[in-house]
Design a protein around this motif. Structure first.
Motif, mmCIF file in Angstrom:
data_model
loop_
_atom_site.group_PDB
_atom_site.id
_atom_site.type_symbol
_atom_site.label_atom_id
_atom_site.label_comp_id
_atom_site.label_asym_id
_atom_site.label_seq_id
_atom_site.Cartn_x
_atom_site.Cartn_y
_atom_site.Cartn_z
ATOM 1 N N THR A 143 97.107 54.585 68.685
ATOM 2 C CA THR A 143 96.614 54.497 70.052
ATOM 3 C C THR A 143 95.907 55.802 70.391
ATOM 4 O O THR A 143 96.562 56.832 70.601
ATOM 5 C CB THR A 143 97.778 54.259 71.039
ATOM 6 N N PRO A 144 94.549 55.779 70.394
ATOM 7 C CA PRO A 144 93.820 56.991 70.758
ATOM 8 C C PRO A 144 94.107 57.383 72.206
ATOM 9 O O PRO A 144 94.269 56.525 73.071
ATOM 10 C CB PRO A 144 92.351 56.595 70.590
ATOM 11 N N GLY A 145 94.188 58.687 72.422
ATOM 12 C CA GLY A 145 94.400 59.216 73.772
ATOM 13 C C GLY A 145 93.174 59.994 74.199
ATOM 14 O O GLY A 145 92.050 59.570 73.965
ATOM 15 N N THR A 146 93.415 61.155 74.785
ATOM 16 C CA THR A 146 92.300 62.010 75.160
ATOM 17 C C THR A 146 91.586 62.457 73.890
ATOM 18 O O THR A 146 92.136 62.357 72.794
ATOM 19 C CB THR A 146 92.793 63.237 75.943
ATOM 20 N N GLU A 147 90.397 62.958 74.029
ATOM 21 C CA GLU A 147 89.583 63.330 72.867
ATOM 22 C C GLU A 147 90.360 64.228 71.905
ATOM 23 O O GLU A 147 90.929 65.247 72.284
ATOM 24 C CB GLU A 147 88.326 64.056 73.336
ATOM 25 N N GLY A 148 90.391 63.797 70.646
ATOM 26 C CA GLY A 148 91.048 64.584 69.620
ATOM 27 C C GLY A 148 92.554 64.408 69.544
ATOM 28 O O GLY A 148 93.229 65.143 68.834
ATOM 29 N N HIS A 149 93.087 63.415 70.263
ATOM 30 C CA HIS A 149 94.527 63.153 70.258
ATOM 31 C C HIS A 149 94.774 61.665 70.051
ATOM 32 O O HIS A 149 93.997 60.828 70.506
ATOM 33 C CB HIS A 149 95.167 63.566 71.585
ATOM 34 N N ALA A 150 95.865 61.350 69.391
ATOM 35 C CA ALA A 150 96.275 59.958 69.217
ATOM 36 C C ALA A 150 97.775 59.901 69.025
ATOM 37 O O ALA A 150 98.400 60.864 68.579
ATOM 38 C CB ALA A 150 95.563 59.339 68.018
ATOM 39 N N LYS A 151 98.337 58.746 69.363
ATOM 40 C CA LYS A 151 99.744 58.480 69.101
ATOM 41 C C LYS A 151 99.815 57.454 67.976
ATOM 42 O O LYS A 151 98.903 56.632 67.817
ATOM 43 C CB LYS A 151 100.443 57.933 70.345
ATOM 44 N N PHE A 152 100.890 57.510 67.215
ATOM 45 C CA PHE A 152 101.078 56.508 66.172
ATOM 46 C C PHE A 152 102.514 56.022 66.178
ATOM 47 O O PHE A 152 103.427 56.695 66.645
ATOM 48 C CB PHE A 152 100.712 57.058 64.787
ATOM 49 N N SER A 153 102.674 54.818 65.660
ATOM 50 C CA SER A 153 104.010 54.296 65.405
ATOM 51 C C SER A 153 103.943 53.422 64.167
ATOM 52 O O SER A 153 102.920 52.814 63.868
ATOM 53 C CB SER A 153 104.551 53.508 66.603
ATOM 54 N N CYS A 154 105.041 53.388 63.449
ATOM 55 C CA CYS A 154 105.201 52.522 62.292
ATOM 56 C C CYS A 154 106.451 51.701 62.542
ATOM 57 O O CYS A 154 107.494 52.258 62.899
ATOM 58 C CB CYS A 154 105.346 53.344 61.012
ATOM 59 N N THR A 155 106.332 50.400 62.364
ATOM 60 C CA THR A 155 107.449 49.515 62.684
ATOM 61 C C THR A 155 107.670 48.491 61.584
ATOM 62 O O THR A 155 106.750 48.136 60.849
ATOM 63 C CB THR A 155 107.200 48.768 64.011
ATOM 64 N N ILE A 156 108.906 48.037 61.502
ATOM 65 C CA ILE A 156 109.278 46.899 60.669
ATOM 66 C C ILE A 156 109.861 45.871 61.629
ATOM 67 O O ILE A 156 110.894 46.137 62.263
ATOM 68 C CB ILE A 156 110.323 47.286 59.601
ATOM 69 N N GLU A 157 109.168 44.749 61.767
ATOM 70 C CA GLU A 157 109.614 43.701 62.698
ATOM 71 C C GLU A 157 109.952 44.279 64.066
ATOM 72 O O GLU A 157 111.034 44.037 64.617
ATOM 73 C CB GLU A 157 110.801 42.943 62.104
ATOM 74 N N ASP A 158 109.062 45.076 64.615
ATOM 75 C CA ASP A 158 109.180 45.703 65.937
ATOM 76 C C ASP A 158 110.275 46.764 66.039
ATOM 77 O O ASP A 158 110.544 47.276 67.121
ATOM 78 C CB ASP A 158 109.367 44.647 67.041
ATOM 79 N N LYS A 159 110.900 47.127 64.922
ATOM 80 C CA LYS A 159 111.872 48.228 64.921
ATOM 81 C C LYS A 159 111.157 49.481 64.428
ATOM 82 O O LYS A 159 110.535 49.465 63.360
ATOM 83 C CB LYS A 159 113.053 47.908 64.009
ATOM 84 N N PRO A 160 111.203 50.576 65.188
ATOM 85 C CA PRO A 160 110.476 51.780 64.777
ATOM 86 C C PRO A 160 111.080 52.428 63.533
ATOM 87 O O PRO A 160 112.302 52.516 63.397
ATOM 88 C CB PRO A 160 110.594 52.709 65.979
ATOM 89 N N ILE A 161 110.184 52.849 62.630
ATOM 90 C CA ILE A 161 110.623 53.658 61.498
ATOM 91 C C ILE A 161 110.042 55.066 61.598
ATOM 92 O O ILE A 161 110.629 56.006 61.097
ATOM 93 C CB ILE A 161 110.262 53.017 60.135
ATOM 94 N N ALA A 162 108.889 55.185 62.261
ATOM 95 C CA ALA A 162 108.258 56.499 62.442
ATOM 96 C C ALA A 162 107.382 56.450 63.686
ATOM 97 O O ALA A 162 106.815 55.411 64.017
ATOM 98 C CB ALA A 162 107.430 56.875 61.229
#
Length: 103
Positions: free
Chosen positions: A71-90
């Motif tokens: 999910t890009p945010g303000t310029e030069g920033h982004a958020k990330f998530s990694c999930t398995i069946e909607d459960k976060p792993i990272a």
């Protein structure tokens, strides 16, 4: 706008040989490399300058499919998530510089 992609790290990945022999888990750096690749699909050529937050909350096993969300945010920033069946792993945040286009 959020970007999602599916990924899987095969049991034959070279990083797994020494990462808990007999009970391998995918190293966080391997997951991050796939996150960086996903970021480049969203933002184009860029150089990651910092990872101010990276939390690994559940192990990823070899051969286990997972989803990467950027999910890009303000310029030069982004958020990330990694999930398995909607459960976060990272999850975390990235800072980057967009590379100038080559003429």
């Amino acid at each position: 706008m959020s970007y999602k992609t599916r990924a899987v790290i095969g049991a034959d990945h070279p990083s797994l040989a020494g990462h808990f022999p007999g009970n391998p888990v995918v190293p966080g750096v391997v997951i991050l490399e796939l996150v960086f690749t996903a970021l480049r699909k969203v933002c184009g050529p860029c150089r990651i300058t910092r990872v101010p937050v990276a939390k690994f909350v559940m192990p990823l096993l070899p051969g286990q499919p997972f989803t990467i969300s950027i999910t890009p945010g303000t310029e030069g920033h982004a958020k990330f998530s990694c999930t398995i069946e909607d459960k976060p792993i990272a999850l975390g945040q990235l800072e980057f510089n967009v590379e100038p286009e080559q003429a």
